[in-house]
Scaffold this motif. Structure first.
Motif: not given
Ligand SMILES: C[S@@+](CC[C@H](N)C(=O)[O-])C[C@H]1O[C@@H](n2cnc3c(N)ncnc32)[C@H](O)[C@@H]1O
Length: 266
Positions: A68, A74, A111, A127
């Motif tokens: 994945r 990130m 957050r 999630v």
């Molecule tokens: C840019 S961060 C956003 C964090 C949060 N949504 C915020 O706005 O503060 C993207 C997040 O998506 C998660 N992520 C990436 N691929 C994913 C998947 N297939 N299923 C669930 N989460 C995933 C990453 O680990 C990361 O924590």
């Protein structure tokens, strides 16, 4: 410089190389590094609540499953103002918010989810695929509960976006550019199937960061259910950081069956 900082720096360089390519790193890095607002290094939330949501983690540091990592972005937290701007543009009435579920797919350290849960949603859910980030989010949630700052119930789920269980009732799905096209397409297909089976007001709020290419519009239009309802941007010194809202408002208006109230409120 301590070893763990060096390791973090190396992980960021390796991630950026893969995510945006050497040419863009070269041409945009100076603009990026001189623009604190564009980097989204907004630590006000943590200063206010004593949580840990600010520091970024690459997919490798977050221990995402190997198959994945390539499709994932990130961990970087949303800017508080961006989520506020999107919810304001969506302008769902309070009565509809009280019946709605807010899901942050790729919720990271939590957050954006906590910010949403300060509003009176029926339910909020995060999630997240990374066990490292999920554990941090659980610690942050315990801190937020001590502050009694949350108005809505919160559920944190360790899981993959492509296996999302779509709840009933009005729905807001928040994506802060968590992954690239193939995963996003699978997620949208799941949402479309669930909403087509049980029509209700639904919106996808999509924020995208500074340097990466945003998701294609086609991803959100899969299945013909969502149309772009709003678009906006936060303008920083060197960048325009965009967001868009995809909703089924027009589709819902043509569906025979849903009540007039549903159609009006979407
Ligand atoms: C840019 S961060 C956003 C964090 C949060 N949504 C915020 O706005 O503060 C993207 C997040 O998506 C998660 N992520 C990436 N691929 C994913 C998947 N297939 N299923 C669930 N989460 C995933 C990453 O680990 C990361 O924590």
């Amino acid at each position: 410089m301590p070893m763990r900082h060096l390791r973090h720096l190396w992980s960021i360089i390796a991630y950026s190389w893969r995510a945006i390519g050497p040419r863009r790193i070269a041409t945009r890095l100076l603009a990026y590094s001189t623009d604190a607002a564009a980097r989204g290094a907004d630590s006000e939330f943590d200063a206010r609540f004593g949580t840990d949501t600010t520091t970024g983690l690459t997919p490798a540091e977050a221990a995402l499953p190997a198959d994945r990592r390539r499709g994932a972005t990130m961990y970087l937290p949303s800017m508080d103002d961006d989520l506020d701007a999107m919810l304001a543009a969506l302008a769902w009435p309070d009565e509809q918010i009280r019946r709605a579920t807010f899901i942050d797919v790729g919720s990271g350290k939590g957050r954006a989810l906590f910010l949403a849960a300060m509003r009176p949603f029926r339910a909020t859910r995060g999630v997240e695929l990374s066990p490292v980030l999920h554990a941090i989010a659980e610690r942050n949630l315990a801190i937020m509960r001590q502050h009694r700052a949350l108005a809505a119930p919160i559920e944190l789920e360790l899981g993959d976006a492509t296996a999302l269980t779509v709840p009933t009732g009005p729905l807001i799905v928040y994506l802060y550019h968590p992954f690239r096209e193939p995963i996003a397409a699978q997620l949208v297909d799941r949402i479309v199937a669930a909403v087509a089976a049980r029509p209700r007001p639904t919106a996808i709020l999509y924020g995208h960061p500074t340097l990466q290419r945003p998701l294609d519009e086609d991803v959100f239009c899969r299945g013909g259910l969502f149309r772009r309802q709003h678009a906006g941007a936060r303008v920083t010194r060197n960048f325009r950081i965009g967001w868009s809202i995809w909703s089924n408002q027009d589709w819902l208006a043509d569906v025979p069956g849903p009540t007039a109230a549903l159609r009006r409120s979407a």
